[in-house]
Design a protein around this motif. Structure first.
Motif, short mmCIF file in Angstrom:
data_model
loop_
_atom_site.label_atom_id
_atom_site.label_comp_id
_atom_site.label_asym_id
_atom_site.label_seq_id
_atom_site.Cartn_x
_atom_site.Cartn_y
_atom_site.Cartn_z
N GLY A 151 2.49 9.81 -5.76
CA GLY A 151 3.01 11.12 -5.39
C GLY A 151 2.45 11.66 -4.09
N LEU A 152 1.57 10.89 -3.43
CA LEU A 152 0.95 11.38 -2.20
C LEU A 152 1.93 11.49 -1.04
N LEU A 153 3.04 10.78 -1.13
CA LEU A 153 4.03 10.83 -0.04
C LEU A 153 5.22 11.71 -0.40
N ASP A 154 5.11 12.46 -1.48
CA ASP A 154 6.20 13.37 -1.84
C ASP A 154 6.45 14.36 -0.70
N GLU A 165 0.83 -1.21 0.00
CA GLU A 165 0.00 0.00 0.00
C GLU A 165 0.87 1.26 0.00
N CYS A 166 1.95 1.23 0.77
CA CYS A 166 2.84 2.39 0.81
C CYS A 166 3.51 2.62 -0.55
N ALA A 167 3.85 1.52 -1.23
CA ALA A 167 4.45 1.64 -2.56
C ALA A 167 3.47 2.29 -3.52
N THR A 168 2.18 1.96 -3.40
CA THR A 168 1.15 2.57 -4.24
C THR A 168 1.03 4.06 -3.95
N LEU A 169 1.07 4.43 -2.66
CA LEU A 169 1.00 5.84 -2.28
C LEU A 169 2.20 6.61 -2.83
#
Length: 202
Positions: free
Chosen positions: A34-37, A26-30
Motif C-alpha cells: 500500500g506504500l504506492l497508493d 521490489e515495486c510489486a512488494t511496495l
C-alpha cells in the motif's frame, strides 16, 4: 608574491549521490504493502518516474490522440496509461507505462502485460519529458522491437515517428509538423493531422 601551483588546492570532485535502483519485484512488494497508493509511477531503467502533474496542453493533446486512435482501431484495442513488457533482458528493471498503446488483439485477451509483439503502436505525449521520451524510452522500446513509436511534442507542435527498430535503435525517425499528416503502419488508410492535437488558443 606569486602563488605556486602546488599551493592551489585541487578542486573537489563532484559526484552524484547514490541512487536506489528498483526492480519489478521490489515495486510489486511496495504496491502490495500500500506504500504506492495514490502514486502514478512507472519503472524505467531501475528508477521510479512520476507521471503526475500533467499540464493542460498535455491533457488536450492526449485526449485528441486517444480519441483518434479509438476511432481508427476501435476502443477495445486502445489502452491509456497501461504497463507493458519490454525486452526480456530489460524487464527486471523496467515496466514502462506509455500514455497510449494500440494492441494487436482485443484487450479482453490479456491477463498480464502486453509484450512488444502484442503492440501495433506506442505513443508518448511529451511536454517536460521530451528528452527522456526521445532518448531513454526510444532506446528501451527499440531494444524491445516495438514496431512503431510516436512522440507527440507538445511544445514543438510536431509528431516524431520512430520505425524500423534495429540493434537497440530506430533506423527511421521522421518529424511531422502541424501542417502535415501521418498514417500508422498498421492502418495506412487513416491519416492523423498533427494540427488536430494543438487547437489554436481562443
Amino acid at each position: 608574491m606569486p602563488i605556486a601551483l602546488t599551493d592551489i588546492p585541487a578542486p573537489l570532485v563532484s559526484t552524484d549521490p547514490p541512487r536506489k535502483r528498483w526492480t519489478r519485484a521490489e515495486c510489486a512488494t511496495l504496491e502490495a504493502s500500500g506504500l504506492l497508493d495514490q502514486e502514478n509511477l512507472e519503472l524505467v531503467e531501475g528508477e521510479l518516474i512520476s507521471k503526475m502533474g500533467k499540464k493542460r496542453p498535455h491533457v488536450n493533446a492526449f485526449t485528441v490522440m486517444q480519441a483518434w486512435l479509438m476511432q481508427v482501431f476501435g476502443w477495445r484495442f486502445v489502452n491509456s496509461e497501461a504497463p507493458i513488457d519490454v525486452a526480456p533482458e530489460d524487464n527486471p528493471a523496467n515496466e514502462p507505462v506509455p500514455d497510449v498503446i494500440v494492441l494487436q488483439q482485443d484487450q479482453s485477451r490479456f491477463t498480464s502485460n502486453p509484450r512488444p509483439q502484442d503492440l501495433r503502436l506506442v505513443v508518448e505525449i511529451a511536454d517536460s519529458s521530451l528528452n527522456f521520451d526521445l532518448k531513454v524510452k526510444a532506446a528501451l522500446y527499440a531494444r524491445a522491437g516495438v514496431i512503431e513509436y510516436w512522440v507527440l511534442d507538445v511544445s514543438g507542435h510536431r509528431l516524431l515517428v520512430h520505425r524500423n527498430p534495429q540493434s537497440g535503435t530506430y533506423a527511421d525517425v521522421a518529424a511531422y509538423s502541424e501542417h502535415e499528416s501521418v498514417s500508422p503502419l498498421t492502418a495506412p488508410q487513416a491519416q492523423f493531422r498533427v494540427a488536430d492535437a494543438f487547437p489554436p488558443a481562443a
